[in-house]
Motif scaffolding. Structure first.
Motif, mmCIF file in Angstrom:
data_model
loop_
_atom_site.group_PDB
_atom_site.id
_atom_site.type_symbol
_atom_site.label_atom_id
_atom_site.label_comp_id
_atom_site.label_asym_id
_atom_site.label_seq_id
_atom_site.Cartn_x
_atom_site.Cartn_y
_atom_site.Cartn_z
ATOM 1 N N ILE A 253 26.237 34.672 47.817
ATOM 2 C CA ILE A 253 26.311 36.093 48.150
ATOM 3 C C ILE A 253 27.063 36.332 49.453
ATOM 4 O O ILE A 253 27.476 37.469 49.737
ATOM 5 N N SER A 254 27.266 35.285 50.247
ATOM 6 C CA SER A 254 28.004 35.465 51.503
ATOM 7 C C SER A 254 29.513 35.420 51.308
ATOM 8 O O SER A 254 30.261 35.778 52.215
ATOM 9 N N GLU A 255 29.969 34.971 50.141
ATOM 10 C CA GLU A 255 31.405 34.871 49.867
ATOM 11 C C GLU A 255 31.875 36.144 49.185
ATOM 12 O O GLU A 255 31.522 36.433 48.041
ATOM 13 N N ARG A 256 32.677 36.927 49.931
ATOM 14 C CA ARG A 256 33.206 38.171 49.386
ATOM 15 C C ARG A 256 34.721 38.186 49.320
ATOM 16 O O ARG A 256 35.307 39.186 48.902
ATOM 17 N N ARG A 257 35.355 37.099 49.722
ATOM 18 C CA ARG A 257 36.827 37.076 49.781
ATOM 19 C C ARG A 257 37.457 36.370 48.591
ATOM 20 O O ARG A 257 38.640 36.556 48.320
ATOM 21 N N LEU A 258 36.691 35.550 47.898
ATOM 22 C CA LEU A 258 37.218 34.774 46.776
ATOM 23 C C LEU A 258 36.491 35.140 45.487
ATOM 24 O O LEU A 258 35.312 35.498 45.518
ATOM 25 N N PRO A 259 37.163 35.010 44.345
ATOM 26 C CA PRO A 259 36.484 35.244 43.056
ATOM 27 C C PRO A 259 35.433 34.177 42.789
ATOM 28 O O PRO A 259 35.554 33.029 43.245
ATOM 29 N N GLN A 260 34.406 34.544 42.048
ATOM 30 C CA GLN A 260 33.354 33.608 41.666
ATOM 31 C C GLN A 260 32.994 33.825 40.200
ATOM 32 O O GLN A 260 33.086 34.942 39.683
ATOM 33 N N ASP A 261 32.601 32.743 39.547
ATOM 34 C CA ASP A 261 32.179 32.787 38.147
ATOM 35 C C ASP A 261 30.824 32.124 38.024
ATOM 36 O O ASP A 261 30.548 31.115 38.689
ATOM 37 N N GLY A 262 30.004 32.665 37.158
ATOM 38 C CA GLY A 262 28.684 32.088 36.919
ATOM 39 C C GLY A 262 28.135 32.574 35.596
ATOM 40 O O GLY A 262 28.774 33.311 34.852
ATOM 41 N N ARG A 263 26.932 32.168 35.307
ATOM 42 C CA ARG A 263 26.281 32.559 34.066
ATOM 43 C C ARG A 263 24.786 32.690 34.309
ATOM 44 O O ARG A 263 24.224 32.077 35.215
ATOM 45 N N VAL A 264 24.145 33.502 33.484
ATOM 46 C CA VAL A 264 22.713 33.713 33.595
ATOM 47 C C VAL A 264 22.193 34.060 32.206
ATOM 48 O O VAL A 264 22.936 34.566 31.361
ATOM 49 N N HIS A 265 20.920 33.772 31.962
ATOM 50 C CA HIS A 265 20.275 34.107 30.694
ATOM 51 C C HIS A 265 19.200 35.153 30.965
ATOM 52 O O HIS A 265 18.488 35.078 31.974
ATOM 53 N N VAL A 266 19.083 36.100 30.080
ATOM 54 C CA VAL A 266 17.995 37.069 30.161
ATOM 55 C C VAL A 266 17.262 37.082 28.831
ATOM 56 O O VAL A 266 17.846 36.793 27.783
ATOM 57 N N LEU A 267 15.971 37.384 28.889
ATOM 58 C CA LEU A 267 15.167 37.542 27.686
ATOM 59 C C LEU A 267 14.958 39.025 27.442
ATOM 60 O O LEU A 267 14.449 39.741 28.304
ATOM 61 N N LEU A 268 15.338 39.479 26.284
ATOM 62 C CA LEU A 268 15.220 40.884 25.927
ATOM 63 C C LEU A 268 14.746 40.971 24.488
ATOM 64 O O LEU A 268 15.356 40.389 23.588
ATOM 65 N N ASP A 269 13.636 41.668 24.278
ATOM 66 C CA ASP A 269 13.039 41.786 22.944
ATOM 67 C C ASP A 269 12.738 40.409 22.342
ATOM 68 O O ASP A 269 12.875 40.197 21.134
ATOM 69 N N GLY A 270 12.398 39.450 23.212
ATOM 70 C CA GLY A 270 12.022 38.132 22.734
ATOM 71 C C GLY A 270 13.175 37.219 22.388
ATOM 72 O O GLY A 270 12.942 36.119 21.893
#
Length: 604
Positions: A253-270
């Protein structure tokens, strides 16, 4: 139906299978004979191995024999809170899946309802009463792939809280990084981010765009290929929203000058939904794009993807070939990966070693070995593909042919007895040949390895709720008729609540299929042009994008405007417009002679 007496065939499983019409008496006798020879195999295993019955049919009848419920598992049937009762390692090892817990009773799906030792072990492990539901092992394995990992967030509870309490947006300005990270953990911002994700999944969006504007932060969803504005929030919340998304995706979150890529999973409706996060610094602040990968909204059945019969039949034959390359081409977002997944899903089995090299892995499939490219550590497409050839694969899917090395390795794999699937970014099927040649691959290698090229686009479906017929302009109808397409009825969507007043709901594929025969191979080896390839493929009846598009117009699936957008302007319509202009010019009165004009001016 022939009846079976209990004296002739003692096993109750066989009786129930025959009574329900799943197998015949002759098939049951054959399976019983095989069981007497083996002395170790169960009757259900033999029936499945010989193809007399499916696993679902056997489990359904076993449930009836032992008096337990039978169910086909779906993500909505499982309560995410029940997953904490059993460790993931135990679930994977014993092929059990906790569905839900009510008071002191845990309902568990098992594939062996006869295994009393497993049921006793579950009781002692959980300290609860255990109720068993019989289901197929393949369904349990599929449900295990939806289990959350360390990066999974359950947002259902937050959505319920948001429905009861209004979300308030704090207008405090955010200047330094410390304030932003602290503010990102506060409840209103958490609920705002989760509402954005929840609403995007509910609307069926494929992408979320969080972008800074002049005076606000604009949230847009891409639905059916088009961007729509969802809501606007104060601009000073941009940093907090972006930081919250970065925290979810374990980004800096401290890096605002360069692009970043990531992934996350969420649970929705099971069910588990994958989110691909991409941040990019701009002049007004960081822009965030989120790709939403919802497995429930994607069908991995070829027949559900809009393939016409004259495209589906040769494609189904090609994916069963022992070797060669099948290419799927099209721009980004045209459904190439979904088509490849559907092809692999058709041929995946215990007898085939199907492996993929992807960047990123979009959907996890059973019975398929999927490998992620890691370019940061040197695991590129070409290196991963070379290593994969030592894993004894039968079928290989390469996510994308990006360079000469990957192309050469894929062709060598096809020439050494492997069936290879991959994608290319080209406008049509014939351009795939020249694209490979421009990469530096010799034409004779392409001609020897290539089996088929499939180009595809996605067009929006006309909403079935508000669809009606209409009369198009006469020039448009005539132009389509000159191209050889006879369309009696034209359809359009009026717009309703279901389609957000756009007239379209969902998308369907438009395809161009070019099987490579001997004549085309000769032209490829000789270095023929795209025009020559298109001419020869057309003489063999190649289905073009325009042809398949107007066929779907005739079927009432899409509109002429959508086909023109993906296949280009209608030539006959353009020629007609030019002719009209030329005819109008020749009908104008001729200009007077310059000498006569000068004489008339002198007399006046």
């Amino acid at each position: 139906m022939t009846t079976i007496t209990s004296t002739s065939i003692p096993p109750r499983l066989g009786n129930i299978l025959v009574e329900r019409g799943f197998i015949s008496v002759e098939q049951l006798h054959a399976a019983l004979g095989e069981q007497r020879k083996s002395n170790s195999k169960l009757l259900g295993e033999i029936l499945i191995e010989q193809g007399f019955a499916t696993e679902d049919q056997v489990i359904e009848c076993l449930a009836a024999v032992y008096g337990v419920p039978y169910s086909k598992l779906e993500p909505r049937l499982a309560d995410p809170k029940a997953l904490d009762v059993l460790p993931r390692e135990y679930i994977e090892k014993n092929l059990v899946f906790p569905l839900y817990k009510i008071r002191h009773t845990l309902t568990v799906a098992v594939c062996e309802p006869t295994n009393l030792f497993l049921i006793d072990e579950l009781k002692s492990l959980t300290g609860l009463d255990v109720q068993v539901v019989a289901t197929a092992a393949k369904d349990i394995r599929r449900m295990i792939t939806t289990l959350p990992d360390s990066k999974t967030f359950v947002i259902d509870d937050i959505i319920e809280d948001s429905a009861q309490a209004e979300v308030t947006l704090i207008e405090t300005a955010i200047d330094d990084i410390g304030d932003s990270s602290e503010f990102a953990g506060q409840s209103p911002v958490i609920r705002l981010v989760n509402y954005i994700i929840y609403n995007a999944v509910k609307e069926g969006a494929s992408d979320i765009h969080i972008e800074p504007a002049d005076r606000c932060t604009r949230i847009r969803y891409r639905i059916d290929g088009k961007l729509y504005k969802s809501l606007e929030v104060p601009l000073n919340l941009l940093g907090a929203v972006t930081s919250r998304i970065k925290i979810m995706a374990s980004l800096d979150i401290s890096e605002r000058r360069l692009p970043q890529d990531g992934r996350v999973h969420v649970l929705l409706d099971g069910r588990k939904i994958d989110l691909r996060i991409s941040t990019f610094p701009g002049s007004r602040g960081e822009k965030t794009a989120i790709r939403v990968l919802d497995t429930r909204s994607v069908s991995l059945n070829l027949r559900d993807l809009g393939f016409a019969e004259d495209v589906l039949t040769p494609l189904s034959s090609a994916i069963c070939a022992p070797n060669g390359i099948i290419l799927v081409t099209g721009p980004t977002g045209s459904g190439k990966s979904t088509t490849l997944y559907a092809c692999l899903n058709e041929i995946a089995s215990m007898e085939n070693n199907v492996c993929t090299v992807e960047d990123p892995i979009e959907y996890h499939l059973p019975l398929i070995n999927q490998f992620q490219v890691q370019e940061r550590v040197g695991l590129t497409f070409s290196k991963a593909l070379r290593t994969l050839l030592r894993q004894d694969p039968d079928v290989i899917m390469v996510g994308e042919v990006r360079d000469e090395e990957t192309a050469r390795t894929a062709i060598q794999a096809a020439l050494t007895g492997h069936l290879v699937f991959s994608t290319l970014h080209t406008n049509d099927a014939c351009s795939a040949i020249t694209r490979l040649i421009n990469m530096g691959v010799e034409p004779y290698l392409i001609g020897a390895a290539l089996n088929m090229v499939l180009a595809q686009r996605l067009v929006r479906r006309i909403c079935p709720k508000c669809r009606e017929t209409y009369n198009p302009p006469r020039t448009l109808r005539k132009a389509i008729e000159r191209m050889g397409y006879a369309i009696e009825k034209f359809y359009k969507g009026l717009g309703c609540r279901k389609c957000r007043n756009t007239g379209y709901s969902g998308r369907v594929g438009v395809h161009e299929l070019m099987p490579v025969n001997d004549e085309l191979r000769d032209v490829i080896v000789a270095g023929g042009s795209v025009a020559e390839l298109r001419r020869i493929a057309g003489s063999y009846g190649m289905v073009t994008l325009r042809h398949d598009g107007f066929r779907k117009v005739r079927e009432g699936l899409t509109s002429v405007e959508e086909v023109i957008q993906v296949a280009g302007e209608i030539p006959a319509l353009h020629e007609k417009k030019t002719t009209n202009v030329r005819e109008t010019t020749t009908n104008l009165p001729p200009l007077p002679d310059p000498a006569e004009m000068a004489a008339a001016a002198a007399e006046s």
